[in-house]
Design a protein around this motif. Structure first.
Motif, short mmCIF file in Angstrom:
data_model
loop_
_atom_site.label_atom_id
_atom_site.label_comp_id
_atom_site.label_asym_id
_atom_site.label_seq_id
_atom_site.Cartn_x
_atom_site.Cartn_y
_atom_site.Cartn_z
N GLY A 215 -13.08 46.92 -41.62
CA GLY A 215 -12.28 46.43 -40.51
C GLY A 215 -12.81 46.89 -39.16
O GLY A 215 -12.82 46.12 -38.19
N VAL A 216 -13.25 48.14 -39.08
CA VAL A 216 -13.83 48.65 -37.83
C VAL A 216 -15.08 47.84 -37.47
O VAL A 216 -15.26 47.42 -36.32
CB VAL A 216 -14.16 50.15 -37.96
N GLU A 217 -15.94 47.62 -38.46
CA GLU A 217 -17.14 46.82 -38.22
C GLU A 217 -16.77 45.41 -37.76
O GLU A 217 -17.41 44.85 -36.86
CB GLU A 217 -17.97 46.74 -39.51
N GLY A 218 -15.73 44.85 -38.36
CA GLY A 218 -15.31 43.51 -37.99
C GLY A 218 -14.83 43.42 -36.55
O GLY A 218 -15.18 42.48 -35.83
N VAL A 219 -14.03 44.39 -36.11
CA VAL A 219 -13.54 44.39 -34.73
C VAL A 219 -14.70 44.49 -33.76
O VAL A 219 -14.76 43.74 -32.77
CB VAL A 219 -12.54 45.54 -34.50
N PHE A 220 -15.65 45.38 -34.03
CA PHE A 220 -16.78 45.52 -33.11
C PHE A 220 -17.70 44.29 -33.15
O PHE A 220 -18.30 43.93 -32.13
CB PHE A 220 -17.55 46.80 -33.39
N ASN A 221 -17.79 43.63 -34.29
CA ASN A 221 -18.52 42.36 -34.32
C ASN A 221 -17.89 41.35 -33.37
O ASN A 221 -18.57 40.65 -32.62
CB ASN A 221 -18.50 41.79 -35.75
#
Length: 318
Positions: A215-221
């Motif tokens: 989820g963290v990776e998704g938000v920063f993407n």
């Protein structure tokens, strides 16, 4: 200055506060934890919320990691965050709001003069309506589920392409592209012209580290792709399912799964067996269609007709 509830931030600043949504049974104010990250430069607005269902904590895990990592000096635009949307359900570790026995993500756009849940929906929908993009962070409750993103507006919706693009950018690897029930934020916000997706970050009791990190990776993407932050988003092709088949237990007993989460299954492939307590096989259930083994119950014991698992069907890649 940008504000959300009591949180107020000038350009280049961050602030946290609360968003009042009514009063509890003792007459005290009920307010949701919120944050405003106001970028040093103009840009779009992103709205993020977590814990629309009170027992879905992975989204809260994402919020508490993402917010401290964002330097408003590097940010273009604004991020509005509601860290816990379903206040009462979160306090009681329940899926639905126990005050009115209602699921928040079936009540959007809400009613500011309505029930407890309708008032929360109205307040959070008002915040979401200020945004250009919306991320409504969920998980598969306490069951076992792959990481995925749901596009809930329906394929004929005027914003379907934009929502599908947002789901791809978030990048969980799997997308469920299926019109959702009325009252979901991911259905109501697109009707107001705002691309919205519903990342379903696995399924767990408590926090799951792998799903939180996804989820963290998704938000920063999303922040990089839509020019909130500098840098290149890591976008990859996604496996999309447009259908969803659920399987129940034809008999009571203990379930043994014969497929792994995320596995591609074929028609007539065995999904699970049910045995009695002495290991005697009572039933075997096979897939009606090919697809992806998407979700399962967590506990092995089942009564007749009880939910066991789901398969995502009508698979393609985009």
């Amino acid at each position: 200055m940008t504000s959300l509830g009591t949180a107020r931030a000038d350009p280049g600043d961050v602030d946290t506060g609360t968003l009042p949504v009514g009063e509890g049974p003792d007459g005290s104010e009920v307010a949701l934890p919120v944050a405003v990250i106001n970028g040093a430069r103009d840009g779009k607005t992103l709205y993020i919320q977590a814990a629309s269902d009170g027992d879905e904590l992975n989204g809260v895990g994402v919020v508490r990691r993402v917010v401290p990592q964002i330097d408003p000096a590097d940010l273009s635009g604004t991020i509005l965050v509601v860290g816990i949307a379903n206040y009462f359900a979160f306090q009681h570790n329940e899926h639905r709001n126990p005050v009115d026995d209602t699921k928040l993500n079936r009540t959007y756009p809400g009613n500011e003069n309505g029930t407890s849940t309708e008032r929360i929906a109205a307040a959070t929908f008002d915040a979401a309506s200020r945004a250009d993009l919306v991320l409504d962070l969920h998980q598969g409750s306490t069951s076992r589920m792959i990481n995925e993103v749901r596009v809930r507006c329906g394929r004929r919706h005027r914003l379907h392409k934009e929502c599908l693009e947002l789901a791809k950018v978030f990048g969980c690897g799997h997308v469920l592209d299926q019109k959702g029930p009325e009252g979901q934020l991911a259905r109501a916000a697109p009707d107001d012209g705002i691309p919205t997706v519903d990342p379903e970050l696995g399924g767990s009791v408590g926090l799951d580290e792998q799903s939180v990190e996804k989820g963290v990776e998704g938000v920063f993407n999303v922040l990089k792709y839509y020019d909130f932050l500098p840098g290149q988003a890591d976008t990859q092709s996604q496996t999309r399912a447009s259908g969803f088949e659920q399987y129940g237990a034809p008999t009571g007993g203990l379930v043994d799964f014969q497929a792994e989460l995320g596995e591609r299954v074929t028609r007539n492939q065995t999904l699970f067996e049910v045995t009695d307590v002495f290991g005697e096989r009572k039933a075997t259930v096979s897939a009606d269609s090919g697809g992806v083994f998407w979700r399962t119950r967590r506990l092995p014991q089942v009564a007749t007709g009880e939910y066991v698992c789901s398969v995502g069907t009508d698979i393609d890649t985009y």
